[in-house]
Design an enzyme around this catalytic site. Sequence first.
Site, PDB file in Angstrom:
ATOM      1  N   GLU A   1      -2.273   7.843  -4.572  1.00 56.49           N
ATOM      2  CA  GLU A   1      -2.526   6.939  -5.687  1.00 56.49           C
ATOM      3  C   GLU A   1      -3.877   7.272  -6.309  1.00 56.49           C
ATOM      4  O   GLU A   1      -4.870   7.333  -5.592  1.00 56.49           O
ATOM      5  CB  GLU A   1      -2.526   5.492  -5.192  1.00 56.49           C
ATOM      6  CG  GLU A   1      -2.546   4.460  -6.301  1.00 56.49           C
ATOM      7  CD  GLU A   1      -2.365   3.035  -5.786  1.00 56.49           C
ATOM      8  OE1 GLU A   1      -3.216   2.193  -6.115  1.00 56.49           O
ATOM      9  OE2 GLU A   1      -1.397   2.784  -5.041  1.00 56.49           O
TER      10      GLU A   1
ATOM     11  N   HIS B   1      -0.156  -0.162  -9.951  1.00 53.70           N
ATOM     12  CA  HIS B   1      -0.872  -1.091  -9.059  1.00 53.70           C
ATOM     13  C   HIS B   1      -1.400  -2.293  -9.843  1.00 53.70           C
ATOM     14  O   HIS B   1      -2.604  -2.557  -9.885  1.00 53.70           O
ATOM     15  CB  HIS B   1      -2.019  -0.372  -8.332  1.00 53.70           C
ATOM     16  CG  HIS B   1      -2.366  -1.015  -7.021  1.00 53.70           C
ATOM     17  ND1 HIS B   1      -2.882  -0.321  -5.959  1.00 53.70           N
ATOM     18  CD2 HIS B   1      -2.282  -2.308  -6.591  1.00 53.70           C
ATOM     19  CE1 HIS B   1      -3.094  -1.133  -4.937  1.00 53.70           C
ATOM     20  NE2 HIS B   1      -2.732  -2.351  -5.302  1.00 53.70           N
TER      21      HIS B   1
ATOM     22  N   ARG C   1       0.849  -1.186   0.000  1.00 54.70           N
ATOM     23  CA  ARG C   1       0.000   0.000   0.000  1.00 54.70           C
ATOM     24  C   ARG C   1       0.893   1.247   0.000  1.00 54.70           C
ATOM     25  O   ARG C   1       1.893   1.305   0.722  1.00 54.70           O
ATOM     26  CB  ARG C   1      -0.909   0.033   1.232  1.00 54.70           C
ATOM     27  CG  ARG C   1      -2.107  -0.901   1.172  1.00 54.70           C
ATOM     28  CD  ARG C   1      -3.160  -0.398   0.188  1.00 54.70           C
ATOM     29  NE  ARG C   1      -4.377  -1.217   0.203  1.00 54.70           N
ATOM     30  CZ  ARG C   1      -4.602  -2.244  -0.589  1.00 54.70           C
ATOM     31  NH1 ARG C   1      -3.670  -2.632  -1.443  1.00 54.70           N
ATOM     32  NH2 ARG C   1      -5.748  -2.908  -0.535  1.00 54.70           N
TER      33      ARG C   1
END
Length: 322
Positions: free
Chosen positions: A265, A284, A236
Site C-alpha cells: 500500500e 484506504h 490491513r
Amino acid sequence: MKVFINKRIPEVGITMLKDAGLEVIIPENNNLSQEEWHSYCKNADAILNVGQNKFDKEFFGKYSNIKAIALYSVGFDHVDIKEANKRNIPIGNTPDVLSRATSDVAFLLMQSVARRASFYFQKVKDNNWGNFDPMYELGQELYGKTLGIFGLGRIGFEMAEKCKKAFGMNIIYHNRNHNEEAEKELNAKYVSFDELIEQSDVLSIHANFKPEQSNLFDASVFKKMKKTAIFVNTARGGFHNQKDLFEALVSGEIWGAGLDVTNPEPIEDNDPILQLTNVCILPHIGSATVEARNGMARLAAENLIAFSKGEKMPHIANPEVY
C-alpha cells in the site's frame, strides 16, 4: 509541552490542544523528507502521528526526547509496543469513533463487488454500454447468505448488523474470544478459522493486524473458500497475499474481492488485479468522513492533553504502560 503533528488534522483537535496550553507544531509540507522528519521529532516532547510512520526500537533510541505518542488511527501495528512500554511511553489511539464509517465502506465494497459496480461505472465513463446481453458479467444477490467476520470487534459488529438488517444474512465469526453481544443480538455463531473460510459467502476482515498474521489469507485459504465467495478487507493489507488473491480471482477459486487496503500500500499502478471485472479497490478511505475524522482529532487531542496533565491517556493502545 511541544506537540509535533506531522500532517494537518481537523481544526477541532488543534484548537483543543492550543486551548489546553500546548505548543502545536505543524509543518506546511504534508510530505516530509527524512531530514525534515528528524528535525521536527528531535525538537518535540510528543507526537500526534498521522499515517504509518514506524515507531520501532531505532526510533525510540534516536528520539529519547519523545515522551508520548498519540496516533491518529485505531491500528497500532506500526508501533513497537514492547519497546514503548520499556521506555514508559504511552501510545494513544482513536477507537470507536470510526467504527460506523469503516463498516460503511466494508458494506459498500461488498455490494459493489456483488454487482460489479466499478466495472460497469468504467463502461459508462468509456461510453461503452454496448448491446444488451442477458448473460454478460452478471452480479449476485446477497439475501439470506452467510457473512463471515474475521475479528468481530466494534467495526465487525457494525458490519454484521448492517448485513443482518439489510439482507437477512446469517452471521458467523472467528475471534480470539466469544462476542456475547453479537451472539445475543445478531444470532452470530462462533466458528473455527477453517469453518469460517469454508462456510462464508462473504468473508470480511475486521481484526487488528499483528506481524504473525502476515499473508494469513493466502493461496491455501482461497482454495478452501466457496467459488461464489466475496473477500472483503478493510483492516490491513498485510492480512492478504495479493498475488495469491489475484490468482484465486482469475482461476475462479473465489468470485470477487473488495479492498480498502492493499498489499503493498499504495497499490502499484501496474498491478494486474486492477484490470479484473470482479474487484473493487478504494484508497484506504475507511475513516474518510467529516464525522469520523473530527472524532479522531478529538480523541487524539484528549490523549495528549491528559498526558500533559500527568493523567492517564483515556484512549490507549498500551494500558499496561501504567
